[in-house]
Write an enzyme that holds these catalytic residues in place. Structure first.
Site, mmCIF file in Angstrom:
data_model
loop_
_atom_site.group_PDB
_atom_site.id
_atom_site.type_symbol
_atom_site.label_atom_id
_atom_site.label_comp_id
_atom_site.label_asym_id
_atom_site.label_seq_id
_atom_site.Cartn_x
_atom_site.Cartn_y
_atom_site.Cartn_z
ATOM 1 N N HIS A 12 0.856 -1.190 0.000
ATOM 2 C CA HIS A 12 0.000 0.000 0.000
ATOM 3 C C HIS A 12 0.889 1.236 0.000
ATOM 4 C CE1 HIS A 12 -3.464 2.544 0.763
ATOM 5 N NE2 HIS A 12 -2.649 3.248 1.540
ATOM 6 N N ASP A 52 -15.062 3.070 7.408
ATOM 7 C CA ASP A 52 -14.033 3.935 6.823
ATOM 8 C C ASP A 52 -14.576 4.735 5.653
ATOM 9 O OD1 ASP A 52 -11.239 4.879 6.520
ATOM 10 O OD2 ASP A 52 -11.505 3.951 4.555
ATOM 11 N N ARG A 96 -14.111 13.174 6.793
ATOM 12 C CA ARG A 96 -12.806 13.816 7.041
ATOM 13 C C ARG A 96 -12.448 14.739 5.888
ATOM 14 N NH1 ARG A 96 -9.155 8.994 7.295
ATOM 15 N NH2 ARG A 96 -7.493 10.515 7.468
ATOM 16 N N SER A 149 -7.448 4.234 9.059
ATOM 17 C CA SER A 149 -8.175 4.155 7.791
ATOM 18 C C SER A 149 -7.475 3.171 6.842
ATOM 19 C CB SER A 149 -8.231 5.562 7.174
ATOM 20 O OG SER A 149 -8.603 5.509 5.831
ATOM 21 N N LYS A 199 -8.625 -1.257 6.173
ATOM 22 C CA LYS A 199 -8.932 -1.832 4.855
ATOM 23 C C LYS A 199 -7.960 -2.958 4.505
ATOM 24 C CE LYS A 199 -8.971 2.364 3.416
ATOM 25 N NZ LYS A 199 -9.017 3.685 2.863
HETATM 26 N N1 URA Z 1 -5.526 6.706 2.368
HETATM 27 C C1 URA Z 1 -6.549 6.165 3.078
HETATM 28 O O1 URA Z 1 -7.079 5.123 2.719
HETATM 29 N N2 URA Z 1 -6.951 6.784 4.195
HETATM 30 C C2 URA Z 1 -6.390 7.929 4.650
HETATM 31 O O2 URA Z 1 -6.795 8.420 5.678
HETATM 32 C C3 URA Z 1 -5.341 8.486 3.900
HETATM 33 C C4 URA Z 1 -4.922 7.844 2.759
#
Ligand code: URA
Length: 431
Positions: free
Chosen positions: A86, A165, A172, A187, A191
């Site tokens: 990621h 999320d 946010r 966040s 995931k």
């Molecule tokens: N990517 C995400 O999935 N969440 C965040 O808060 C910032 C970047």
């Protein structure tokens, strides 16, 4: 609903710098996901978290509660080990495109759930959608089929994965609470943990084109995420990497696919090849995969390209089709001779966005052909009149708005003595 709390009590507790208890966190995430807690109450809590932070226990529980808001995927039926990567996002960051099929060619299974771009950083799904026919939305069964047959799948996360999320991220975005380290870490990791990968490499970007411009803050974010992953039983490592200049020589959807295909064909820009190989080796090592071949060999012998083509075809795309090209192009040239001493990633990202490669609100269409080609990177000698950038857009009106973003985006010095660049790999953190 488990236990019942008062949202105002929880907001005031965090406002007054107190710790939230595990049951309070479980309740507020559950109640917000179900619509029992209102957006304005959650906005106040998010701002209190941004200002006053959360300790390690609170972040871990917050992450667990977000995972529990939806389904958790599972890949034990595969005969290969799963591993994912990621990136926190940057300008020209197309690394997932060559990396996923490369790791598949070397023996890994990569179940990659990706996102779309918002603002100045591009999204992997937008890039892949520039390939004619390619489909981002797959059912869980289709995802498994592609993973089994190709060793890698890149697709959109379904509505069932960490729904808390999805709601929190949208909130946010409109309440100025995106850049809170506990909220970013939870966040991303909710995931990735819900996705069910057994190993994970985090590429945490730092520099002007990244979320975290300060390398120390990027290191802090990386350490928290590694701890969250490790606690959840995912073998997690992080690299803090440079995003002071754009990665590679393109920013824009189809332009980045073209560059990724060059890397898969054994060529491509040096920084993209280096980061792809470093990340591939970390992924294979972290997952304990018995390598079928070295990643550098897989780029040179066509095996990674075979995996790419199979993966694109399995999702309806034609890997040999002509990619979209923007209707108009113009050049930005050097107005003096010397050595290119800096190139600001953020300016290039904003310029690509203004050209039409990105979106300014959720759901907007992107232009697949739009973006920027970079002809010189810091350290290169340039002569007056040399082309530094080629801008691509469908509507000529976009060029004027873009040029202002690029006005001070690069500097030329007489002898190159002012070149300042972050090293590509700044820090490595292992769980
Ligand atoms: N990517 C995400 O999935 N969440 C965040 O808060 C910032 C970047």
């Amino acid at each position: 609903m488990i236990n019942s709390f008062d949202a105002v009590e929880i907001i005031t507790a965090k406002r007054d710098r107190n710790e939230l208890s595990d049951p309070q966190i479980d309740w507020i995430i559950d109640a917000y996901t179900k619509g029992v807690v209102a957006d304005e109450q959650m906005s106040a809590l998010l701002m209190a978290i941004l200002l006053n932070g959360m300790n390690a226990r609170e972040v871990s529980r917050w992450t667990d509660a977000m995972i529990s808001s939806g389904e958790r995927m599972e890949w034990s039926m595969l005969d290969r080990k799963t591993v994912d990567k990621h990136s926190t996002g940057g300008v020209g960051d197309k690394i997932t495109l060559p990396l996923a099929p490369l790791v598949a060619a070397c023996g890994g299974a990569v179940p990659q759930l990706s996102g779309r771009g918002l603002g100045h950083t591009g999204g992997t799904l937008d890039k892949l959608e520039s390939i004619p026919g390619w489909r981002a939305s797959l059912t869980n069964e289709e995802m498994l089929d592609v993973l089994k047959s190709c060793g890698a799948v890149i697709c959109a996360a379904g509505a069932g994965l960490a729904p808390a999320d999805k709601k929190l991220y949208a909130l946010r975005d409109v309440t100025g609470t995106v850049p809170a380290i506990p909220l970013i870490a939870s966040s991303i990791m909710s995931k990735k943990i819900a996705e069910g990968t057994s190993a994970l490499i985090l590429d945490v970007k730092t520099g002007s084109g990244a979320f975290m411009t300060d390398p120390k803050k990027a290191g802090e974010l990386a350490r928290i995420m590694v701890e969250l992953g490790t606690r959840a039983g995912v073998k997690t490592r992080a690299l803090v990497t440079a995003m002071d200049v754009p990665l590679g020589l393109t920013a824009g959807n189809a332009l980045e696919v073209r560059e990724s295909v060059e890397v898969l064909a054994g060529g491509g820009p040096e920084d993209i090849v280096e980061l792809t190989l470093v990340l591939a080796r970390e992924m294979l090592d972290a997952a304990g995969i018995k390598q079928l071949m070295d990643p550098a060999d897989a780029l040179n012998n066509g095996k990674a390209m075979d995996s790419w083509k199979a993966m694109i075809r399995a999702q309806g795309g034609d890997p040999d089709a002509k990619l979209p090209v923007a209707k108009e192009q113009i050049s930005v040239i050097a107005d003096e001779s010397g050595v290119l001493s800096s190139m600001d990633a953020m300016s290039v990202g904003i310029a690509a966005w203004r050209l039409g490669a990105g979106r300014s609100k959720q759901g907007e269409a992107v232009s697949f052909g739009a973006g920027i080609e970079i002809h010189a990177k810091p350290g290169a000698k340039v002569a007056k009149g040399d082309v530094i950038y080629t801008l691509h857009a469908d509507e000529p009106l976009r060029f004027e708005r873009t040029k202002s973003a690029l006005e001070n985006s690069f500097t030329i010095s007489q002898d190159g003595s002012q070149i300042e660049r972050l090293p590509l790999i700044i820090e490595r953190i292992e769980g």
